[in-house]
Design a protein around this motif. Structure first.
Motif, PDB file in Angstrom:
ATOM      1  N   LEU A  90       0.941  -0.958  -0.190  1.00  0.00           N
ATOM      2  CA  LEU A  90      -0.010   0.089   0.110  1.00  0.00           C
ATOM      3  C   LEU A  90       0.945   1.087  -0.025  1.00  0.00           C
ATOM      4  CD1 LEU A  90      -2.618  -1.366   2.573  1.00  0.00           C
ATOM      5  CD2 LEU A  90      -2.716  -1.608   0.232  1.00  0.00           C
ATOM      6  N   TYR A  91       2.265   1.231   0.547  1.00  0.00           N
ATOM      7  CA  TYR A  91       3.120   2.294   0.530  1.00  0.00           C
ATOM      8  C   TYR A  91       4.355   1.597   0.300  1.00  0.00           C
ATOM      9  CZ  TYR A  91       5.976   6.057   2.195  1.00  0.00           C
ATOM     10  OH  TYR A  91       7.259   6.742   2.214  1.00  0.00           O
ATOM     11  N   GLU A  92       5.330   2.020  -0.746  1.00  0.00           N
ATOM     12  CA  GLU A  92       6.678   1.728  -1.176  1.00  0.00           C
ATOM     13  C   GLU A  92       7.582   2.618  -1.562  1.00  0.00           C
ATOM     14  OE1 GLU A  92       9.091  -0.946   0.003  1.00  0.00           O
ATOM     15  OE2 GLU A  92       7.181  -2.103  -0.214  1.00  0.00           O
ATOM     16  N   PRO A  93       8.484   3.102  -0.993  1.00  0.00           N
ATOM     17  CA  PRO A  93       9.269   4.318  -1.446  1.00  0.00           C
ATOM     18  C   PRO A  93       9.921   3.578  -2.662  1.00  0.00           C
ATOM     19  CG  PRO A  93       9.085   4.214   0.994  1.00  0.00           C
ATOM     20  CD  PRO A  93       8.688   2.969   0.576  1.00  0.00           C
ATOM     21  N   PHE A  94      10.609   2.438  -2.616  1.00  0.00           N
ATOM     22  CA  PHE A  94      11.352   2.044  -3.693  1.00  0.00           C
ATOM     23  C   PHE A  94      10.878   0.414  -3.969  1.00  0.00           C
ATOM     24  CE2 PHE A  94      14.831  -0.252  -5.467  1.00  0.00           C
ATOM     25  CZ  PHE A  94      15.557   0.459  -6.332  1.00  0.00           C
TER      26      PHE A  94
ATOM     27  N   VAL B 163       3.590  -6.614  -9.026  1.00  0.00           N
ATOM     28  CA  VAL B 163       3.699  -5.503  -7.583  1.00  0.00           C
ATOM     29  C   VAL B 163       2.333  -4.750  -7.832  1.00  0.00           C
ATOM     30  CG1 VAL B 163       6.010  -5.660  -7.556  1.00  0.00           C
ATOM     31  CG2 VAL B 163       5.054  -3.877  -8.937  1.00  0.00           C
ATOM     32  N   SER B 164       2.156  -3.950  -6.768  1.00  0.00           N
ATOM     33  CA  SER B 164       1.115  -2.785  -6.845  1.00  0.00           C
ATOM     34  C   SER B 164       1.920  -1.377  -7.476  1.00  0.00           C
ATOM     35  CB  SER B 164       0.696  -2.586  -5.362  1.00  0.00           C
ATOM     36  OG  SER B 164       1.806  -2.006  -4.682  1.00  0.00           O
ATOM     37  N   ASP B 165       0.866  -0.725  -7.927  1.00  0.00           N
ATOM     38  CA  ASP B 165       1.511   0.563  -8.650  1.00  0.00           C
ATOM     39  C   ASP B 165       1.387   1.832  -7.481  1.00  0.00           C
ATOM     40  OD1 ASP B 165      -1.279   1.297  -7.953  1.00  0.00           O
ATOM     41  OD2 ASP B 165      -1.577   1.698 -10.220  1.00  0.00           O
ATOM     42  N   THR B 166       2.000   1.347  -6.480  1.00  0.00           N
ATOM     43  CA  THR B 166       2.302   2.448  -5.242  1.00  0.00           C
ATOM     44  C   THR B 166       3.642   2.902  -5.314  1.00  0.00           C
ATOM     45  OG1 THR B 166       1.748   3.161  -3.086  1.00  0.00           O
ATOM     46  CG2 THR B 166       2.948   0.900  -3.553  1.00  0.00           C
ATOM     47  N   GLY B 167       3.728   4.093  -4.942  1.00  0.00           N
ATOM     48  CA  GLY B 167       5.203   4.689  -4.684  1.00  0.00           C
ATOM     49  C   GLY B 167       6.066   4.659  -5.769  1.00  0.00           C
TER      50      GLY B 167
END
Length: 396
Positions: free
Chosen positions: A294-298, A314-318
């Motif tokens: 839900l949140y991923e800087p890298f 993967v998700s399209d977050t961060g």
């Protein structure tokens, strides 16, 4: 240049991604001819001083504390004291480099006391983790992050996404921020071949089952519950011949309960923490890695899967969409959307030719964009800019 690095984690103490980052970046800077002293926390039987791949590592004790925030205060006191001692005995230093807010107080104090320019790398922000600041703990950490960013000569982040986040969350000028990706040493991720493949694989799944796995921290922001919600659709499409394996330490009671409530308990396996050697073997027998954050800087876990030659969803977050190129080096799905995630997993499981194409492209991309020697030269360029700018001013 003589560089002083402050970090709250360094191998063998591994809490998150910072340990791997500092453990692999600074040996490359040593190869470029720089002298690196790194101060971190004592851990187990690790020596209080040792040289690791050319990096001079200093571990400091931290006094007993009442809670996490008290521990951070004591940590900064210890790092600040040892940093001052190093600067007086081994100095002068050209650069202080602080990794995240946890060592910020020591970095700021050393900067002002010894007039050494300080660079800060933000690996994540409190605002980003929770999509806002909502309580006193959030406000405290956010305040420390703001103070560190303000005092830094330059700020380094790992993706363009994080550049926008730091600009917004920490009121940092756009032109003060440099983007340098995380990297990986592909050769460290051994593609295991000398072991009993089928007997090892049977520890996790039946012979006819595909293995879909998540590896990482068992926290809300990693989106593991989304993967569990996607699992029934994948199982339906695959005729039940899939096993979902969750690798990582932490409290998983609520996730196990969710798997039971969804009626997929017999298709899920929570392994707990897995050390590197068995994890390397496990990735050799697995079919798909899934990181539904839900949140991923890298998302350095994606690079580790690239290196292990496992296809990733993967998700399209961060920062994920920057790291994983959709339909080229992996499959990118909608964040917090179980149907989209299930679609991505099925794309990999049902199309073996496509799966291999993704694996090959991803492995090539490691050298092209995520090579530590290249990233070290980018970091060196930031250091050289700061040293040059520092030489042009009178610091009173």
């Amino acid at each position: 240049m003589k560089i002083l690095v402050l970090t709250w984690e360094f191998p063998p103490r591994i809490v998150g991604g910072i340990a791997r980052h500092v453990g692999e970046l600074y040996p490359e800077l040593v190869k470029l001819g720089h002298e690196v002293h790194l101060i971190t926390v004592e851990f187990g039987q690790a020596p209080m001083y040792e040289v690791v791949d050319g990096v001079q590592v200093h571990r400091v004790p931290v006094a007993a504390s009442n809670d996490f925030f008290h521990w951070i205060v004591n940590l900064n006191e210890s790092i600040g004291y040892h940093g001052a001692k190093l600067i007086l005995e081994e100095g002068p230093f050209d650069i202080i480099h602080a990794h995240d807010w946890l060592v910020g107080d020591a970095a700021i104090a050393l900067k002002h006391n010894f007039k050494v320019p300080m660079i800060a790398t933000f690996h994540a922000t409190e605002f980003g983790r929770y999509n806002g600041i909502y309580n006193d703990n959030h406000r405290y950490i956010n305040g420390k992050e703001n103070l560190l960013a303000y005092n830094a000569w330059r700020v380094i982040v790992c993706t363009d996404y994080m550049r926008r986040e730091v600009e917004r969350a920490l009121a940092t000028p756009w032109d003060k921020i440099d983007v340098i990706y995380n990297g990986i040493r592909p050769e460290k991720k051994k593609h295991q071949i000398d072991f009993d493949y089928w007997n090892f694989r049977r520890l996790f799944a039946k012979d006819g089952e595909k293995i879909v796995y998540y590896v990482g921290r068992m926290t809300y922001e990693k989106g593991i519950s989304v993967l569990l919600n996607a699992a029934p659709k994948v199982l339906w499409e695959m005729g039940g011949d899939t096993k979902f394996v969750f690798v990582g330490g932490g409290n998983t009671d609520h996730l196990k309960r969710q798997a039971w409530d969804l009626g997929i308990w017999d298709k899920c396996y929570f392994t707990g923490f897995m050390s590197d050697e068995p994890l390397d073997k496990f990735q050799t027998v697995a079919d798909c890695a899934v990181f539904p954050s839900l949140y991923e800087p890298f998302g350095i876990v994606a690079l580790e899967s690239f290196a292990a030659r496992v296809p990733v969803v993967v998700s399209d977050t961060g920062g994920f969409p920057e790291v994983v190129q959709h339909t080229k080096t992996g499959v990118v799905t909608w964040t917090n959307n179980a149907d989209s995630l299930a679609w991505g997993i099925l794309e990999v499981l049902k199309n073996p030719g496509y799966r291999q194409w993704l694996i090959d492209n991803a492995y090539e991309d490691l050298e092209r964009r995520f090579s530590w020697p290249k990233l070290a030269k980018q970091t060196e360029a930031v250091y050289q800019r700061v040293v040059q700018e520092r030489s042009q001013i009178m610091w009173l």
